[in-house]
Design an enzyme around this catalytic site. Structure first.
Site, PDB file in Angstrom:
ATOM      1  N   ILE A   1      -0.081  13.129  -2.898  1.00  0.00           N
ATOM      2  CA  ILE A   1       1.089  12.307  -2.568  1.00  0.00           C
ATOM      3  C   ILE A   1       1.924  12.053  -3.825  1.00  0.00           C
ATOM      4  O   ILE A   1       3.144  12.132  -3.801  1.00  0.00           O
ATOM      5  CB  ILE A   1       0.663  10.977  -1.910  1.00  0.00           C
ATOM      6  CG1 ILE A   1      -0.099  11.292  -0.624  1.00  0.00           C
ATOM      7  CG2 ILE A   1       1.859  10.097  -1.624  1.00  0.00           C
ATOM      8  CD1 ILE A   1      -0.673  10.090   0.068  1.00  0.00           C
TER       9      ILE A   1
ATOM     10  N   LEU B   1       7.103   6.682   8.913  1.00  0.00           N
ATOM     11  CA  LEU B   1       7.787   6.028  10.042  1.00  0.00           C
ATOM     12  C   LEU B   1       8.209   4.606   9.678  1.00  0.00           C
ATOM     13  O   LEU B   1       7.480   3.912   8.969  1.00  0.00           O
ATOM     14  CB  LEU B   1       6.849   5.949  11.257  1.00  0.00           C
ATOM     15  CG  LEU B   1       6.420   7.252  11.903  1.00  0.00           C
ATOM     16  CD1 LEU B   1       5.527   6.962  13.105  1.00  0.00           C
ATOM     17  CD2 LEU B   1       7.637   8.055  12.339  1.00  0.00           C
TER      18      LEU B   1
ATOM     19  N   LYS C   1      -3.817   1.760   1.123  1.00  0.00           N
ATOM     20  CA  LYS C   1      -4.074   0.660   2.051  1.00  0.00           C
ATOM     21  C   LYS C   1      -5.095  -0.338   1.519  1.00  0.00           C
ATOM     22  O   LYS C   1      -5.095  -1.496   1.889  1.00  0.00           O
ATOM     23  CB  LYS C   1      -4.589   1.228   3.387  1.00  0.00           C
ATOM     24  CG  LYS C   1      -3.579   2.100   4.091  1.00  0.00           C
ATOM     25  CD  LYS C   1      -4.180   2.804   5.288  1.00  0.00           C
ATOM     26  CE  LYS C   1      -4.686   4.191   4.987  1.00  0.00           C
ATOM     27  NZ  LYS C   1      -3.745   5.234   4.725  1.00  0.00           N
TER      28      LYS C   1
ATOM     29  N   GLY D   1       0.471  13.307   6.825  1.00  0.00           N
ATOM     30  CA  GLY D   1       0.967  14.425   6.036  1.00  0.00           C
ATOM     31  C   GLY D   1       1.542  13.920   4.729  1.00  0.00           C
ATOM     32  O   GLY D   1       2.071  12.821   4.640  1.00  0.00           O
TER      33      GLY D   1
ATOM     34  N   LYS E   1      -5.183   0.005   8.607  1.00  0.00           N
ATOM     35  CA  LYS E   1      -3.765  -0.056   8.991  1.00  0.00           C
ATOM     36  C   LYS E   1      -3.529  -1.225   9.946  1.00  0.00           C
ATOM     37  O   LYS E   1      -2.532  -1.940   9.832  1.00  0.00           O
ATOM     38  CB  LYS E   1      -3.343   1.242   9.675  1.00  0.00           C
ATOM     39  CG  LYS E   1      -3.320   2.425   8.728  1.00  0.00           C
ATOM     40  CD  LYS E   1      -3.014   3.706   9.483  1.00  0.00           C
ATOM     41  CE  LYS E   1      -3.058   4.902   8.555  1.00  0.00           C
ATOM     42  NZ  LYS E   1      -3.018   6.170   9.288  1.00  0.00           N
TER      43      LYS E   1
ATOM     44  N   ALA F   1       2.709   6.354   7.808  1.00  0.00           N
ATOM     45  CA  ALA F   1       3.284   7.212   6.773  1.00  0.00           C
ATOM     46  C   ALA F   1       4.776   6.905   6.606  1.00  0.00           C
ATOM     47  O   ALA F   1       5.137   5.788   6.267  1.00  0.00           O
ATOM     48  CB  ALA F   1       3.037   8.678   7.077  1.00  0.00           C
TER      49      ALA F   1
ATOM     50  N   ASP G   1     -10.014   3.889   8.462  1.00  0.00           N
ATOM     51  CA  ASP G   1      -8.620   4.025   8.040  1.00  0.00           C
ATOM     52  C   ASP G   1      -7.678   3.338   9.041  1.00  0.00           C
ATOM     53  O   ASP G   1      -6.754   2.621   8.654  1.00  0.00           O
ATOM     54  CB  ASP G   1      -8.290   5.517   7.906  1.00  0.00           C
ATOM     55  CG  ASP G   1      -6.918   5.747   7.328  1.00  0.00           C
ATOM     56  OD1 ASP G   1      -6.664   5.240   6.213  1.00  0.00           O
ATOM     57  OD2 ASP G   1      -6.095   6.400   8.000  1.00  0.00           O
TER      58      ASP G   1
ATOM     59  N   GLU H   1       5.420   0.285   3.154  1.00  0.00           N
ATOM     60  CA  GLU H   1       5.779   1.024   4.358  1.00  0.00           C
ATOM     61  C   GLU H   1       4.839   2.199   4.624  1.00  0.00           C
ATOM     62  O   GLU H   1       4.426   2.446   5.757  1.00  0.00           O
ATOM     63  CB  GLU H   1       7.221   1.517   4.243  1.00  0.00           C
ATOM     64  CG  GLU H   1       7.752   2.252   5.457  1.00  0.00           C
ATOM     65  CD  GLU H   1       7.841   1.367   6.697  1.00  0.00           C
ATOM     66  OE1 GLU H   1       6.840   1.311   7.423  1.00  0.00           O
ATOM     67  OE2 GLU H   1       8.894   0.747   6.923  1.00  0.00           O
TER      68      GLU H   1
ATOM     69  N   ALA I   1      -1.283   7.699 -13.839  1.00  0.00           N
ATOM     70  CA  ALA I   1      -2.688   7.387 -14.117  1.00  0.00           C
ATOM     71  C   ALA I   1      -3.591   8.062 -13.094  1.00  0.00           C
ATOM     72  O   ALA I   1      -3.197   8.249 -11.944  1.00  0.00           O
ATOM     73  CB  ALA I   1      -2.904   5.886 -14.053  1.00  0.00           C
TER      74      ALA I   1
END
Ligand code: ADP
Ligand code: ASP
Ligand code: MG
Length: 841
Positions: free
Chosen positions: A488, A638, A604, A821, A707, A636, A703, A631, A517
């Site tokens: 990412i 959205l 998260k 993604g 969220k 992701a 996960d 966000e 880092a």
């Protein structure tokens, strides 16, 4: 050899024999490459003592006055003995004669109990006459020929004893006339600072600290190439280092900035130092004679638009504010002129003026010792207006300090004044009067004398002057610190750097990555990590090489260190971006908030961990006035949090939120419907990069639970929810297995999963892994939903969030789209950074 340099040594630089030898060594190094004129102040403390002696004499305290003179003689004799083992008789005789003369003057004054300014100048100029002779001896000891030069023989001034000004054209000729022959002989003229010669031949002084001015007068007269002012600090600081210990050295100042600073109290340079050299563009360096290797500050004619709008905060203490008020003043011409005329005729110099636009009041600041005289002068001048009532009153407020925020860049930067006032307001510091020069070079304001140091510190911090200067334009920059350099991070860097114009242009900002880092350490470059260097890092990471092994990187397992290290610098709109998968980054957020950095997270864990941590993060951001945006933690890219903020921000109340929050599990379910076995579907999701770094995080529901918790907390719906029981699709003991072993084990779930899928299909249903967030209640697990429901109609990695609120009640609000993604997640992060850019414009 044409180059000519003027070197001025302040009191502490010639404070004792050892220091004087140090100055001689500095000059000896310059002498082979340039013609040199030296200017020296009196030895440290000597002028103060001469002033004390003169004052004692004026009060008739003869013995006290003479005792001080004896001390001064002793000080110079000690230095002389230390410098030259066999003290040259001539110098010793000079010291004795000079002190005898001062003693004589002091005796006469104490008898009369009166001391004219003229005699006072003769007394207090003696320190320089003695110190230059010590420096000459030290130079000769280094083999450098030198000659003492008494400026009260040739530096022509007016007759304003105590605060004399050089006579413009005349002084130029007489200075050149006196010094050029010495230079031509190949000697260093060592000129007494601080003093000059009145038209009638009397000794004058240029005001306390006046040796700086002597140096620039000499430089202007001789068209020198450069002036160096050697003092006891590393240069000109962003504030008085005695008041603000974290003040930093300013690398470069424009003549006008330096002039403004010295006018408003920066003691390091005498108020009028820049006047002689500014017009000629002769640069003035300020350097530390105790650490001659340091660069110091250069004052010259250049100015870089876009450099720091504010360069320094200075102050003058012990003033009073005089306000003249009256409605009758409006429209009456000439009141201001009469006020200033009355003050000028008494030689009262006004430090600051402000007038309200209604013309009903004039407010001015004068030094405290002139308060009474000012009040009397104004009452006399305006007595007619007072009796007629066109002036209501003349009020004097004592105990006032004047603080000035200085920087040429202010003229190009809107909002500086607003920041000044809000910074002071936040600390409860009341502003008594303000003035801004039309050049927008400074904003000066009056506060109570007692709060002056607080005001300086508040403004210094507000403009980040305690940070190290990166020497770069900060007006357009947006500095990003990346925590995590995985996929990412890499995608984010691509978006931010390559298409920056496209995204950030409308805010007039250009983002840069200044720090990256991983778990091994960090790389920080205050002026930005180049794209090439970033590329090299990503490539290394791909081959499993830790970041700490990169050139210039710092080994550290604690991201707090990166934040603290980076925030020592004056970064522009810094944002810490957490794209790691670590659960130990919340302390770095706290540090970021504390030091003035906003935070964007795609991670998260810090927000879904303990409720206490979540609350602490929110409170810290709020207290520091910083932003925390997340966000990308839900859905992701959205606009989930965005939508929520819009709902809540416009007064709606959320009743329920539910949906499919896992793109990975959505993908797996879709594949199952197509008939693919569970283990293969998971393998494919891993291949495509949809899963978390550890796929168990997806399959266990952890996960999704995170969220859901974040959504519950951010929406305030289920704020108190600590943890959620998520239905796990596999045995958690599969965690940590090697990939091939893991997939093999996973095959045992293929058959049972197939049964559940088929059972659902028989009812025209499909399986969905869903989260339901209601007031203080969160459920997460696999449920069977109708094929024609919104969740049933989902495709691939799509996420779905359904908000039911007071407004969106019968037909809920739905946010749907790809929710997993690397690219879309990075997009969510960019969205948050853009929001911050808009705020910090
Ligand atoms: P010198 O005797 O060398 O002329 P001064 O005492 O006149 O030295 O000036 C240097 C002192 O000025 C420093 O020791 C520092 O305490 C004080 N000072 C006040 N404001 C500033 C500032 N903005 N930058 C540097 N020094 C400052
Ligand atoms: N010696 C003088 C003073 O102390 C002048 C100077 O140091 O510049 O004010
Ligand atoms: Mg000084």
């Amino acid at each position: 050899m044409t180059r000519l340099e003027v070197h001025k040594f302040g009191g502490t630089s010639v404070g004792d024999a050892r220091r004087i030898s140090g100055c001689a060594a500095i000059l000896a190094e310059v002498a082979p490459r340039a013609r040199v004129v030296a200017v020296a102040s009196a030895m440290a403390g000597v002028t103060d003592r001469l002033v004390a002696s003169a004052t004692a004499a004026a009060h008739g305290e003869r013995d006290a006055a003479l005792a001080i003179v004896a001390e001064i003689l002793e000080l110079h004799e000690v230095a002389l003995r230390a410098l030259a083992a066999e003290a040259p008789d001539a110098t010793l005789a000079f010291f004795r004669a000079t002190c005898a003369e001062i003693a004589e003057l002091a005796r006469a004054a104490s008898l009369l109990r009166d001391l004219s300014l003229r005699t006072r100048d003769q007394i207090i100029a003696a320190g320089e006459k003695m110190s230059v002779r010590l420096l000459v001896l030290a130079l000769r000891a280094c083999g450098v020929p030198a000659q003492a030069m008494d400026a009260d023989l040739f530096l022509e001034t007016d007759q304003r004893f105590g605060e004399a000004n050089a006579l413009p054209e005349i002084a130029r000729h007489t200075i050149a006339g006196a010094l050029l022959p010495v230079l031509e002989r190949g000697e260093i003229p060592v000129v007494t600072g601080f003093c000059g010669r009145a038209p009638d031949g009397a000794t004058t002084t240029l005001g306390r600290g006046g040796s700086d001015l002597t140096a620039t007068l000499v430089a202007a007269a001789l068209h020198a190439d450069e002036v160096t002012i050697w003092t006891d600090v590393d240069g000109v600081f962003s504030a008085d280092p005695r008041i603000v210990p974290e003040a930093s050295v300013i690398r470069q100042l424009n003549f006008r900035e330096a002039a403004e600073m010295s006018y408003y109290g920066a003691k390091v340079l005498h108020q009028r130092t820049m006047i002689p050299v500014a017009a000629l563009g002769i640069p003035v360096r300020t350097r530390n004679s105790f650490a001659p290797d340091r660069a110091g500050t250069v004052v010259d004619g250049t100015f870089t638009p876009g450099s720091h709008p504010v360069k320094a905060v200075t102050a003058v203490r012990e003033h009073c504010l005089v306000s003249i008020e009256g409605k009758g003043m409006a429209g009456v011409p000439g009141v201001a002129a009469r006020v200033f005329g009355a003050l000028a005729s008494r030689k009262i110099s006004v430090t600051m003026i402000s007038q309200s636009s209604s013309e009903c009041s004039i407010c001015l600041a004068v030094p405290a010792e002139q308060a009474t005289e000012t009040e009397t002068a104004l009452k006399l001048e305006l007595r007619g207006d007072l009796s007629l009532g066109s002036v209501d009153e003349i009020a004097v407020r004592r105990g006032v300090g004047l603080v000035a925020v200085v920087g040429l860049g202010m003229a190009h930067t809107p909002g500086v004044a607003a920041r000044v006032f809000s910074a002071l307001g936040a600390r409860g510091i009341n502003v008594l009067a303000i003035a801004q020069g039309s050049s927008e070079l400074n904003i000066s304001l009056a506060v109570t004398d007692a709060r002056t140091p607080d005001a300086i510190r508040a403004l210094h911090a507000e403009f980040g002057l305690d940070r190290l200067d990166t020497g770069e334009d900060t007006t357009r920059r947006l500095d990003l610190l990346l925590l995590g350099c995985g996929k990412i991070g890499r995608a984010l860097a691509g978006l931010v750097l390559q298409r920056s114009g496209h995204f950030f242009e409308r805010f007039g900002l250009s983002p840069r990555i200044v720090a990256v880092a991983d778990r091994s350490g960090y790389l920080f470059r205050p002026n930005g990590i180049t794209p090439a260097e970033l590329d090299a890092i990503w490539r290394k990471k791909e081959s499993g090489i830790p970041l700490a092994s990169s050139d210039g990187a710092t080994a550290s397992s604690d991201p707090v260190e990166m934040v603290a290290d980076a925030m020592r610098y004056r970064l522009a709109r810094p944002v810490l971006v957490d794209v790691s998968d670590s659960d130990g980054t919340h302390d770095a957020y706290l540090e970021a908030f504390r030091l003035g950095c906003d935070v964007v997270t795609a991670n998260k864990k810090p927000l879904a961990g303990s409720l206490a941590t979540f609350r602490a993060l929110r409170a810290a951001a709020e207290a520091a006035g910083r932003l925390l945006r997340a966000e990308a933690t839900v859905g992701a890219g959205l606009p989930v949090v965005d939508t929520l903020e819009m709902l809540l921000g416009t007064g709606d109340r959320l009743i329920r939120a539910e949906g499919c929050l896992s793109g990975t599990l959505g993908f797996v379910m879709a594949r199952l419907e197509e008939g693919m076995p569970f283990s293969r579907a998971v393998a494919e999701a891993m291949e495509l990069g949809y899963t978390e770094p550890d796929p168990i995080a997806d399959l266990s529901g952890a996960d999704v639970a995170r969220k859901a918790v974040i959504l519950g907390r951010i929406s305030g719906l289920a704020l108190a929810s600590q943890s959620v029981n998520a239905e796990s699709l596999v045995d958690p003991s599969l965690a940590g297995l090697r990939k091939d072993e893991f997939l093999k084990q996973l095959a045992s779930y293929d058959a049972p999963m197939r049964l559940r899928v088929d059972a659902a299909r028989n009812d025209a249903h499909v399986l969905r892994y869903m989260a339901r967030i209601a007031a203080d209640h969160i459920e997460v697990g696999l449920v069977s939903v109708a094929l024609d429901s919104p969740a049933g109609r989902l495709h691939g990695t799509d996420n779905l969030i359904v908000f039911t609120s007071e407004r969106y009640d019968v037909r809920p609000l739905v946010v749907m789209g790809p929710g997993a993604g690397v690219e879309v997640t990075a997009m969510g992060v960019v969205g948050d950074i853009l929001r911050i850019a808009a705020e910090r414009r």
